[in-house]
Design a protein around this motif. Sequence first.
Motif, short mmCIF file in Angstrom:
data_model
loop_
_atom_site.label_atom_id
_atom_site.label_comp_id
_atom_site.label_asym_id
_atom_site.label_seq_id
_atom_site.Cartn_x
_atom_site.Cartn_y
_atom_site.Cartn_z
N SER A 147 22.66 -66.59 2.59
CA SER A 147 23.60 -67.51 3.47
C SER A 147 25.13 -67.65 2.86
CB SER A 147 23.00 -68.99 3.53
OG SER A 147 22.94 -69.27 2.03
N SER A 148 25.00 -67.09 1.87
CA SER A 148 26.64 -66.96 1.14
C SER A 148 27.46 -65.84 1.50
CB SER A 148 26.61 -67.33 -0.37
OG SER A 148 25.93 -66.38 -1.05
N ALA A 149 26.69 -64.67 1.56
CA ALA A 149 27.45 -63.61 2.01
C ALA A 149 28.39 -63.75 3.16
CB ALA A 149 26.28 -62.49 2.15
N ARG A 150 29.54 -63.23 2.82
CA ARG A 150 30.67 -63.10 3.82
C ARG A 150 31.07 -64.55 4.33
NH1 ARG A 150 33.79 -58.91 3.94
NH2 ARG A 150 34.50 -59.48 6.12
N ARG A 151 30.62 -65.56 3.75
CA ARG A 151 30.96 -66.94 3.79
C ARG A 151 32.42 -67.27 3.38
NH1 ARG A 151 27.68 -71.17 0.91
NH2 ARG A 151 28.98 -70.33 -0.79
N ASN A 172 38.53 -69.28 0.05
CA ASN A 172 37.54 -68.88 -0.79
C ASN A 172 36.59 -68.05 0.09
OD1 ASN A 172 34.75 -69.03 -1.85
ND2 ASN A 172 35.48 -70.46 -3.34
N GLY A 173 36.20 -66.77 -0.31
CA GLY A 173 35.52 -66.09 0.69
C GLY A 173 34.40 -65.05 -0.47
N LYS A 174 33.44 -65.05 -0.14
CA LYS A 174 32.10 -64.36 -0.67
C LYS A 174 32.21 -62.84 -0.30
CE LYS A 174 29.89 -67.14 -3.43
NZ LYS A 174 29.60 -66.92 -4.67
N ASN A 175 31.83 -61.77 -0.78
CA ASN A 175 31.78 -60.57 -0.59
C ASN A 175 30.51 -60.33 0.47
OD1 ASN A 175 29.57 -60.45 -2.31
ND2 ASN A 175 30.59 -59.14 -3.63
N GLY A 178 27.18 -61.46 -1.36
CA GLY A 178 27.29 -62.97 -1.84
C GLY A 178 27.21 -62.89 -3.41
N THR A 179 27.48 -61.80 -4.06
CA THR A 179 27.76 -62.00 -5.44
C THR A 179 29.23 -62.07 -6.20
OG1 THR A 179 27.84 -59.42 -5.40
CG2 THR A 179 25.78 -60.08 -5.33
N ASP A 180 29.97 -61.95 -5.39
CA ASP A 180 31.37 -62.15 -6.01
C ASP A 180 32.24 -62.87 -4.79
OD1 ASP A 180 33.38 -62.03 -7.89
OD2 ASP A 180 33.15 -59.77 -8.29
N THR A 181 33.14 -63.54 -5.50
CA THR A 181 34.09 -64.60 -4.65
C THR A 181 35.59 -64.21 -5.00
OG1 THR A 181 32.51 -66.12 -5.01
CG2 THR A 181 34.54 -66.93 -4.00
N THR A 182 36.48 -64.24 -3.72
CA THR A 182 37.83 -64.16 -3.82
C THR A 182 38.17 -65.60 -3.75
OG1 THR A 182 37.85 -61.98 -2.54
CG2 THR A 182 39.81 -63.17 -2.56
N LYS A 183 39.24 -65.95 -4.44
CA LYS A 183 39.72 -67.22 -4.41
C LYS A 183 41.33 -67.11 -4.45
CE LYS A 183 36.00 -69.45 -7.05
NZ LYS A 183 35.55 -70.17 -8.20
N ASN A 184 42.05 -67.60 -3.68
CA ASN A 184 43.59 -67.60 -3.65
C ASN A 184 44.01 -68.98 -3.31
OD1 ASN A 184 43.51 -64.93 -3.88
ND2 ASN A 184 43.11 -64.47 -1.43
N SER A 185 44.79 -69.42 -4.12
CA SER A 185 45.75 -70.83 -4.04
C SER A 185 47.00 -70.69 -3.88
CB SER A 185 45.06 -71.79 -4.97
OG SER A 185 43.90 -72.02 -5.18
N VAL A 186 47.64 -71.27 -2.97
CA VAL A 186 49.15 -71.03 -2.63
C VAL A 186 49.79 -72.33 -2.62
CG1 VAL A 186 48.89 -70.66 -0.22
CG2 VAL A 186 50.88 -69.65 -1.67
N LEU A 187 50.96 -72.29 -2.88
CA LEU A 187 51.92 -73.45 -2.85
C LEU A 187 53.31 -72.98 -2.49
CD1 LEU A 187 52.68 -76.60 -3.20
CD2 LEU A 187 53.31 -76.24 -5.50
N LYS A 206 42.20 -65.15 -7.99
CA LYS A 206 41.20 -64.88 -8.88
C LYS A 206 39.96 -64.16 -8.13
CE LYS A 206 41.69 -69.20 -11.38
NZ LYS A 206 41.02 -70.41 -12.10
N GLY A 207 39.32 -63.18 -8.73
CA GLY A 207 38.24 -62.52 -7.97
C GLY A 207 38.63 -61.15 -7.41
N PRO A 208 37.98 -60.32 -6.89
CA PRO A 208 38.32 -58.98 -6.30
C PRO A 208 39.14 -59.33 -4.99
CG PRO A 208 35.90 -59.48 -6.20
CD PRO A 208 36.42 -60.59 -7.03
N ASP A 209 39.67 -58.54 -4.47
CA ASP A 209 40.30 -58.81 -3.13
C ASP A 209 39.57 -58.02 -2.16
OD1 ASP A 209 41.96 -59.18 -0.97
OD2 ASP A 209 43.55 -57.64 -1.68
N VAL A 210 38.37 -58.80 -1.68
CA VAL A 210 37.27 -58.21 -1.06
C VAL A 210 37.68 -58.29 0.49
CG1 VAL A 210 35.66 -58.16 -2.55
CG2 VAL A 210 35.80 -60.14 -1.06
N TRP A 211 38.75 -59.15 0.85
CA TRP A 211 38.89 -59.43 2.25
C TRP A 211 40.14 -58.70 2.69
CZ3 TRP A 211 35.84 -62.39 5.34
CH2 TRP A 211 34.78 -62.90 4.68
N ASP A 212 40.11 -58.32 3.99
CA ASP A 212 41.05 -57.43 4.58
C ASP A 212 42.13 -58.25 5.30
OD1 ASP A 212 40.25 -58.04 7.02
OD2 ASP A 212 38.86 -56.23 6.84
N ALA A 213 43.34 -57.55 5.66
CA ALA A 213 44.35 -58.73 6.34
C ALA A 213 44.19 -58.68 7.95
CB ALA A 213 45.76 -58.03 5.87
#
Length: 214
Positions: A147-151, A172-175, A178-187, A206-213
Amino acid sequence: GLVDLGIAYEKGGGQHVTKMDGSGMHSGSRLGFRGSEDLGNGNSVFFVLESGLNPDTGSQAQGGLAFGRQSFLGIRGNWGALTAGRQYSPHWAAIDSQDPLDGISGGAFNLMRRTVRTDNTVMYATPNMSGFSGQIAYGFGEVPGESSARRTMGGSLNYANGPITVKLAHFNGKNATGTDTTKNSVLMGSYNFGFVKAIAGFQIEKGPDVWDAN
């Protein structure tokens, strides 16, 4: 729709190229449909179906998706808006709205990780309350057995009043497993002096950049 096409000269790394750029010199080329229906009492349903185009080659953008830019259905009223489908992430919206280059000669996206759009996403956007507004989004991964994969999850808190604009957003995005997470916070923030506008931004990745643009 919109068609944005131009000639670009790029130089770097000891090489250079002159090319026709149809992916958008300023705004991404697109063709789409929008519609709404009044439900009464200040409420309405609406939809957006928008296809990205590359007019220099005639191909579809966003990996060839039929409606790769946006594809969602929603309902809105004085209480805010609830939408479902493929949409811009709150994290990307915060960066894009405060980008000083606005895509004309590069942009903040060259310096910051970003996930422009997310699939299977339900998003709630608050109404404007004395300058404050916010968004919260959840994207179903839809991977059987995990359930967490690609969430994806994300949100933003925004303040805009007079010359001041401040936006805080998170993604916040799972690969795919579901084993790794991309976390990006911006101000992001800006102040409009009238004759000039000052813009500043800071992001934690934080985490690998698993999400495309796309």
